[in-house]
Design a protein around this motif. Structure first.
Motif, short mmCIF file in Angstrom:
data_model
loop_
_atom_site.label_atom_id
_atom_site.label_comp_id
_atom_site.label_asym_id
_atom_site.label_seq_id
_atom_site.Cartn_x
_atom_site.Cartn_y
_atom_site.Cartn_z
N MET A 66 0.83 -1.20 0.00
CA MET A 66 0.00 0.00 0.00
C MET A 66 0.87 1.26 0.00
N ASP A 67 1.96 1.24 0.74
CA ASP A 67 2.88 2.37 0.76
C ASP A 67 3.49 2.59 -0.62
N ASN A 95 3.00 5.90 -2.91
CA ASN A 95 4.15 6.64 -3.43
C ASN A 95 4.07 6.79 -4.94
N GLN A 96 3.65 5.74 -5.63
CA GLN A 96 3.50 5.81 -7.08
C GLN A 96 2.42 6.83 -7.46
N PHE A 151 3.75 10.31 -7.02
CA PHE A 151 4.64 10.64 -8.13
C PHE A 151 3.84 10.99 -9.38
N GLU A 152 2.86 10.16 -9.71
CA GLU A 152 2.06 10.41 -10.91
C GLU A 152 1.28 11.72 -10.79
N LEU A 153 0.76 12.01 -9.61
CA LEU A 153 0.05 13.27 -9.42
C LEU A 153 0.99 14.46 -9.56
N SER A 154 2.20 14.33 -9.04
CA SER A 154 3.15 15.43 -9.17
C SER A 154 3.53 15.64 -10.63
#
Length: 64
Positions: free
Chosen positions: A44-45, A49-50, A53-56
């Motif tokens: 889940m972590d 995190n993925q 990253f994708e949102l950023s």
């Protein structure tokens, strides 16, 4: 060698040896449940995190 979730082959070998030689069925169940729970939270972590990253990356595309 370390796996994606950070545990070495040696860890798994020691855990399996412990479960097979020193654990009764209650102990085996407990060890298995702990490993599954820990793996679930690590997974889940990694997913969160993925997603961060994708949102950023999407945010950069919008504002660049």
């Amino acid at each position: 060698m370390t796996h994606a979730f950070g545990k070495s082959n040696e860890y798994y070998q020691q855990t399996i040896a412990h479960v097979l030689t020193e654990c009764n069925s209650i102990c085996q169940k407990k060890v298995f449940e702990q490993e599954v729970h820990q793996a679930f939270f690590v997974l889940m972590d990694a997913i969160l995190n993925q997603l961060r990253f994708e949102l950023s990356q999407k945010e950069k595309e919008i504002y660049d």
